[in-house]
Design an enzyme around this catalytic site. Structure first.
Site, PDB file in Angstrom:
ATOM      1  N   GLU A  76     -15.929 -31.755  -8.483  1.00 34.39           N
ATOM      2  CA  GLU A  76     -15.391 -30.915  -7.412  1.00 34.39           C
ATOM      3  C   GLU A  76     -16.064 -29.533  -7.401  1.00 34.39           C
ATOM      4  O   GLU A  76     -16.424 -29.030  -6.356  1.00 34.39           O
ATOM      5  CB  GLU A  76     -13.868 -30.763  -7.628  1.00 34.39           C
ATOM      6  N   ASP A  77     -16.220 -28.943  -8.568  1.00 34.82           N
ATOM      7  CA  ASP A  77     -16.587 -27.522  -8.626  1.00 34.82           C
ATOM      8  C   ASP A  77     -17.975 -27.214  -9.179  1.00 34.82           C
ATOM      9  O   ASP A  77     -18.345 -26.053  -9.282  1.00 34.82           O
ATOM     10  CB  ASP A  77     -15.566 -26.755  -9.491  1.00 34.82           C
TER      11      ASP A  77
END
Ligand code: MN
Length: 697
Positions: A76-77
């Site tokens: 996700e990051d």
């Protein structure tokens, strides 16, 4: 923060054959990928996945879960990809990480987007593997623990609200009460700061007065049971502010009436001892009737087992007691997770646990969406249903929606032409409420038109608006016909003949669009004879009586369902505020009176013409009426007005209706935003020690 070797050691402690090299690789991977990213606390970002993995070791979960926790934010990051995760850690972990990543998407969506699309994703991911959900819950718990580092109050509140609405119920659903309680407590402080402060204040006060009672009572319980030859563990705690708050709201009681703010837990060695202990306690102290529950013989649907009872201790102190075996306790507190805990020789979940199997089946059986909603207890989805067209297109509707709502949701024309419906292949009345998963076929006719009677059962705004519009058009034609007759009469009274041109000019003079608008204005009596005559032939209305003036409404309240400009006022009997369901009654000469739908006075006007109304978007200055019974001592009224002030509610009127030695009864009219605002104020009042009773009237 947990160091690399500490984490590995923790896992090895309960799972000696765990793959040490793989765990190490995952730790290094997350540290490298998150690199120099920082948390709001200023800590390096990777401290977060490491802490989440630490939480998972407390539940003794298998190495796949621990590694998933370590990697849960990488895709996700960071620049990491699922393919890369699969290359390094294998397909199973890649699938789990992907599941957690998908769940994270729910956080950036608006509430309405969330409702339709993502519940299914959410549950799908969950049903693929429940470990995904466990990691997500631990992720949220750690984020809540570090929430205070976030500077923006708005952001803190948004996260807290989401935790309260989605994650805490989910934790409850899978039986992780420890997680649920901690999430609720942390979220409550942000979402209802005023209530939180009030309740913690009261608790501190009671603690100071009663001084360390929890320990003392726990000891008495233990002694009583020891005398009966039972070897038990007894622990006691104060209930946390959120559960007290919820009890006040649910049971409509004040803080004073919640006397059992302490809870005790008795852990025994066997089921037999549970019942023996119960017998001893019931003999020793007074039992509060109606509070005994046997969740051992009938466990809750999530597998929770325990005996619950409530006792009155020596000096009238009430308390709750839970009795269970140590084994039950472990399952109760960590629910589902307890069954996923690492087991030597096999890592699959315990197949004997019926409720776990049930849950997986419920989630898998997506055709039975109703059941699924029921069991997931996601409040935000409980008020919706999903229905299909015969071609399989999915429509999301509010609960209670009918085939008419469905038809309008598909297309306005389809709604207008509806004459019947087949639900799951069977002919059904148009007013039938739809159930989750229904396939709805609308039978249409070009000659058909929307019926006024549909307004009695449709629930969607779209259907309502379209029906009203169609009905209004039809009514307008009828009204125009009446207007035509009236105009003809007026014209006959004029000294001169008037033709089409003169009528069009008169309409313009009156600020109306044309002849038809003029006819409607006459038909609805918006214009009186005098005005029409003057517009047609100036000076012709001399000697006719002045028309009666209509009262003007005083506040900025907007209401849908009324013809614009129609005078209305809020009924004095029920004081509706936005959020209440409302109807209007036409009062001759006074315009429309707006009542709450459950107003008792409405029963007297059954044959009156009820107007279906709803609140407009911009409404201020709605007035709700409360009755408060205050203790008759100095300062209580000041305390109460302080509560109104802190809740941004303006007092419109306050008067004392009754007073004796003990109590003073006040009736208060408050300007509030809406029903939720009013309810919040009532709860705050109930939490105050100045208030004996507070309720809306
Ligand atoms: Mn995270």
């Amino acid at each position: 923060m947990l160091r690399q070797y500490e984490l590995v050691e923790r896992v090895k402690e309960y799972a000696p054959d765990a793959d040490e090299a793989l765990l190490n690789r995952a730790y290094v991977y997350t540290v490298q990928k998150h690199g120099t990213q920082k948390r709001a606390s200023g800590d390096p970002y990777f401290s977060h996945p490491v802490e989440v993995a630490g939480l998972m070791t407390e539940l003794k979960l298998d190495q796949e879960t621990i590694i998933t926790a370590l990697l849960h934010d990488t895709v996700e990051d960071t620049l990491a990809t699922i393919d890369e995760v699969e290359r390094y850690f294998g397909p199973e972990i890649a699938r789990l990480v992907d599941g957690v990543t998908k769940l994270s998407k729910i956080e950036v969506m608006t509430e309405s987007e969330r409702a339709a699309e993502n519940l299914r994703k959410f549950l799908l991911a969950m049903s693929e593997d429940l470990r995904v959900l466990l990691v997500k819950l631990a992720d949220r718990l750690h984020n809540m623990r570090t929430l205070h580092f976030i500077r923006s109050e708005d952001k803190r509140r948004r996260i807290a609200k989401e935790t309260m609405e989605i994650y805490a119920p989910l934790a409850e659903r899978v039986g992780m009460y420890e997680y649920m309680r901690e999430m609720q407590l942390l979220a409550f402080e942000q979402v209802e700061p005023e209530a939180y402060a009030t309740i913690t204040g009261r608790l501190a006060q009671i603690r100071a007065q009663e001084g360390g009672q929890v320990g003392q009572i726990a000891l008495s319980i233990k002694q009583a049971l020891a005398e009966a030859g039972l070897k038990v563990e007894v622990s006691g705690r104060e209930k946390h502010p959120y559960s007290i708050w919820r009890k006040m709201a649910e049971r409509h009681v004040s803080f004073e009436q919640i006397t059992d703010i302490m809870a005790f837990r008795v852990l025994t060695d066997s089921v037999d001892d549970c019942y023996k202990a119960l017998g001893v306690l019931h003999q020793q102290w007074h039992v509060i009737p109606g509070r005994f529950k046997d969740y051992i013989s009938t466990p809750k649907s999530n597998g929770y087992k325990s005996l619950h009872t409530a006792l009155i201790f020596e000096n009238s102190m009430r308390m709750e007691v839970q009795i269970r075996t140590r084994g039950m306790h472990e399952t109760n507190e960590y629910g589902l997770a307890a069954h996923w805990a690492y087991k030597q020789g096999g890592v699959s979940p315990d197949g004997e646990i019926a409720w776990l199997r049930d849950l997986i089946e419920i989630v898998d059986a997506s055709h039975d969406a109703d059941e699924l909603m029921e069991h997931t207890k996601l409040a935000i989805y409980q008020d919706r249903i999903f229905a299909f067209t015969p071609k399989g297109a999915l429509f999301q509707l509010p609960k209670g929606s009918t085939p008419v709502d469905f038809a309008y949701a598909v297309h306005t024309d389809l709604g207008s032409m509806a004459v019947g419906a087949k639900i799951n292949g069977r002919h059904m009345p148009l007013r039938t409420p739809l159930a989750n998963g229904d396939v709805v076929e609308i039978i249409k006719s070009r000659k058909s038109e929307p019926q006024l009677s549909w307004l009695a059962f449709v629930v969607t705004g779209k259907a309502r608006a379209a029906i009203r519009r169609a009905v209004r058009m039809k009514e307008r034609a009828e009204v125009a016909a009446i207007g035509r007759k009236l105009l003809d009469e007026i014209v006959e009274r004029l000294p001169a003949k008037v033709g089409k041109k003169a009528i069009a000019a008169a309409a313009r003079r009156l600020g109306l669009g044309g002849e038809e608008d003029l006819l409607v204005a006459i038909g609805t009596a918006k214009l009186d004879d005098r005005q029409v005559m003057e517009a047609l032939v100036p000076g012709s209305a001399k000697g006719l009586a002045e028309p009666e003036q209509w009262p003007k409404q005083e506040r900025a309240i907007s209401i849908r369902g009324l013809t614009p400009g129609v005078a209305f006022h809020m009924a004095d009997c029920c004081h509706p505020v936005p959020g209440d369901r409302i109807v209007g009654i036409r009062q001759p000469g006074k315009g429309v009176e707006v009542h709450a739908i459950d107003c008792l006075n409405l029963a007297n006007g059954v044959d009156a013409d009820w107007l279906d109304l709803s609140w407009g978007e911009r409404t201020t200055g709605a007035v709700g009426r409360l009755r408060c019974v205050l203790y008759n001592r100095p300062g209580t009224l000041a305390e109460v007005t302080g509560i109104f002030a802190r809740n941004n509610a303006n007092i419109v009127q306050l008067h004392m209706s009754q007073r004796d030695d003990l109590f003073g009864t006040y009736e208060v009219d408050l300007e509030v935003d809406d029903l939720a605002h009013l309810t919040r104020i009532v709860s705050s009042l109930r939490a105050s020690e100045a208030v004996a009773e507070a309720e809306r009237i």
